[in-house]
Design a protein around this motif. Structure first.
Motif, short mmCIF file in Angstrom:
data_model
loop_
_atom_site.label_atom_id
_atom_site.label_comp_id
_atom_site.label_asym_id
_atom_site.label_seq_id
_atom_site.Cartn_x
_atom_site.Cartn_y
_atom_site.Cartn_z
N GLN A 151 -4.63 -0.49 7.46
CA GLN A 151 -6.07 -0.55 7.74
C GLN A 151 -6.75 -1.67 6.97
O GLN A 151 -7.77 -2.20 7.40
CB GLN A 151 -6.73 0.79 7.40
N SER A 152 -6.17 -2.03 5.82
CA SER A 152 -6.75 -3.09 4.99
C SER A 152 -6.29 -4.47 5.40
O SER A 152 -6.67 -5.47 4.76
CB SER A 152 -6.38 -2.86 3.52
N GLY A 153 -5.40 -4.54 6.41
CA GLY A 153 -4.90 -5.84 6.85
C GLY A 153 -3.93 -6.46 5.86
O GLY A 153 -3.90 -7.69 5.70
N ALA A 154 -3.13 -5.66 5.21
CA ALA A 154 -2.19 -6.15 4.20
C ALA A 154 -1.11 -7.03 4.84
O ALA A 154 -0.83 -6.94 6.03
CB ALA A 154 -1.53 -4.96 3.51
N ASN A 155 -0.51 -7.86 3.99
CA ASN A 155 0.56 -8.73 4.45
C ASN A 155 1.92 -8.17 4.02
O ASN A 155 2.00 -7.15 3.33
CB ASN A 155 0.36 -10.17 3.96
N ARG A 156 3.00 -8.88 4.40
CA ARG A 156 4.35 -8.41 4.10
C ARG A 156 4.60 -8.20 2.61
O ARG A 156 5.30 -7.27 2.22
CB ARG A 156 5.37 -9.42 4.63
N SER A 157 4.09 -9.09 1.79
CA SER A 157 4.34 -8.98 0.35
C SER A 157 3.72 -7.70 -0.22
O SER A 157 4.28 -7.11 -1.15
CB SER A 157 3.84 -10.21 -0.40
N ASN A 158 2.58 -7.25 0.35
CA ASN A 158 1.98 -5.99 -0.10
C ASN A 158 2.91 -4.81 0.21
O ASN A 158 3.10 -3.92 -0.63
CB ASN A 158 0.62 -5.76 0.56
N TYR A 159 3.47 -4.82 1.43
CA TYR A 159 4.41 -3.76 1.81
C TYR A 159 5.67 -3.82 0.94
O TYR A 159 6.20 -2.80 0.53
CB TYR A 159 4.79 -3.87 3.29
N ALA A 160 6.13 -5.02 0.66
CA ALA A 160 7.33 -5.19 -0.17
C ALA A 160 7.12 -4.64 -1.57
O ALA A 160 7.99 -3.97 -2.14
CB ALA A 160 7.73 -6.67 -0.23
N LYS A 161 5.94 -4.89 -2.12
CA LYS A 161 5.61 -4.36 -3.45
C LYS A 161 5.60 -2.83 -3.44
O LYS A 161 6.09 -2.18 -4.37
CB LYS A 161 4.26 -4.89 -3.93
N LEU A 162 5.04 -2.25 -2.38
CA LEU A 162 5.01 -0.80 -2.24
C LEU A 162 6.43 -0.23 -2.19
O LEU A 162 6.75 0.74 -2.88
CB LEU A 162 4.22 -0.39 -0.99
N GLU A 163 7.29 -0.84 -1.38
CA GLU A 163 8.66 -0.36 -1.25
C GLU A 163 9.44 -0.53 -2.55
O GLU A 163 10.24 0.32 -2.92
CB GLU A 163 9.38 -1.07 -0.10
N GLN A 164 9.17 -1.62 -3.26
CA GLN A 164 9.83 -1.85 -4.54
C GLN A 164 9.43 -0.77 -5.55
O GLN A 164 10.26 -0.25 -6.28
CB GLN A 164 9.47 -3.25 -5.07
N GLU A 165 8.14 -0.44 -5.58
CA GLU A 165 7.66 0.60 -6.49
C GLU A 165 8.24 1.96 -6.11
O GLU A 165 8.64 2.75 -6.97
CB GLU A 165 6.13 0.63 -6.49
N LYS A 166 8.29 2.24 -4.81
CA LYS A 166 8.85 3.50 -4.35
C LYS A 166 10.31 3.61 -4.79
O LYS A 166 10.75 4.65 -5.29
CB LYS A 166 8.77 3.61 -2.82
N LYS A 167 11.07 2.54 -4.62
CA LYS A 167 12.48 2.54 -5.01
C LYS A 167 12.61 2.77 -6.52
O LYS A 167 13.49 3.49 -6.97
CB LYS A 167 13.13 1.22 -4.61
N ARG A 168 11.71 2.16 -7.29
CA ARG A 168 11.77 2.28 -8.74
C ARG A 168 11.55 3.72 -9.21
O ARG A 168 12.20 4.19 -10.14
CB ARG A 168 10.74 1.36 -9.39
N ILE A 169 10.64 4.45 -8.55
CA ILE A 169 10.30 5.79 -9.02
C ILE A 169 11.04 6.91 -8.29
O ILE A 169 10.90 8.07 -8.64
CB ILE A 169 8.78 6.04 -8.97
N THR A 170 11.83 6.56 -7.27
CA THR A 170 12.59 7.59 -6.55
C THR A 170 13.68 8.12 -7.47
O THR A 170 14.45 7.34 -8.04
CB THR A 170 13.21 7.01 -5.26
N PRO A 171 13.77 9.46 -7.62
CA PRO A 171 14.80 10.03 -8.51
C PRO A 171 16.21 9.67 -8.02
O PRO A 171 16.48 9.68 -6.84
CB PRO A 171 14.59 11.53 -8.39
N LYS A 172 17.06 9.33 -8.96
CA LYS A 172 18.47 9.08 -8.66
C LYS A 172 19.19 10.41 -8.71
O LYS A 172 18.69 11.39 -9.23
CB LYS A 172 19.08 8.11 -9.68
N ASP A 173 20.43 10.43 -8.17
CA ASP A 173 21.25 11.65 -8.22
C ASP A 173 21.20 12.17 -9.59
O ASP A 173 21.33 13.00 -10.18
CB ASP A 173 22.69 11.35 -7.81
#
Length: 161
Positions: free
Chosen positions: A139-161
Motif C-alpha cells: 500500500q505504501s508503494g515499497a520497492n524490492r529492497s524494502n521487501y528484501a529487508k523484511l524477508e531478511q529480518e524475518k529470516k533472522r528472527i525465525t526460530p531454528k530447530d
C-alpha cells in the motif's frame, strides 16, 4: 495376513496396529556432526514406525507374556512386522555390538514437544505479522529492497530447530 502369522507363531492376538511418523532424530554425518539444509537448519529425519497392541492370553486362557521370553519375541515381532508391513527394520544393536542411542525419557519428550509447539505458535504469529507488513509495504508503494529487508529480518528472527 501378518496378524495371523503372529498369532500362529507366538499364540498372542493383535488387537490394534497404528503406523505413524511422530518420532525421529536429527541427521548426523560420519563425523557425528549435524547435517544442515541450505538455510543452515538441522535436518529432522522422521521415523516411520508401528505400535502394535496385543492380547497376550492364548485360546486356552494361558498368559503368553513371560518377561524372560519377551525380549527375544520382541525382536522376532519386529522382523515380522517390518517384513509384512513393508517397513525398514530398525537396527539390531545387539547383533552389531554398537551401543543403542539413548532416547528421551517421558519428561524430556514432553519438554521437547512443548518447545516445538511454542515455536510453531511463534512462527504462525511471525507469518501473520509478515503478511500484514507485506500488505503495508504494498500500500505504501515499497520497492524490492524494502521487501528484501523484511524477508531478511524475518529470516533472522525465525526460530531454528
Amino acid at each position: 495376513m501378518w496378524q495371523k502369522k503372529i498369532e500362529e507363531k507366538f499364540g498372542i492376538q493383535v488387537i490394534q496396529c497404528a503406523i505413524h511418523r511422530d518420532e525421529g532424530h536429527f541427521l548426523k554425518n560420519e563425523n557425528d556432526e549435524y547435517v544442515l539444509d541450505e538455510r543452515g537448519n538441522r535436518i529432522w529425519d522422521l521415523n516411520l514406525h508401528a505400535h502394535i497392541e496385543f492380547f497376550a492370553l492364548d485360546k486356552n486362557g494361558i498368559n503368553r507374556y513371560k518377561k524372560r521370553d519377551w525380549y527375544k519375541m520382541g525382536k522376532e515381532l519386529q522382523d515380522i512386522g517390518a517384513s509384512e508391513l513393508g517397513m525398514e527394520r530398525g537396527k539390531d544393536y545387539a547383533k552389531s555390538g554398537q551401543k543403542a542411542p539413548k532416547g528421551l525419557n517421558r519428561r524430556q519428550y514432553a519438554t521437547k514437544r512443548a518447545i516445538e509447539d511454542r515455536q510453531k505458535v511463534k512462527i504462525k504469529d511471525l507469518n501473520a505479522i509478515n503478511t500484514k507488513l507485506r500488505e503495508h509495504l504494498k500500500q505504501s508503494g515499497a520497492n524490492r529492497s524494502n521487501y528484501a529487508k523484511l524477508e531478511q529480518e524475518k529470516k533472522r528472527i525465525t526460530p531454528k530447530d
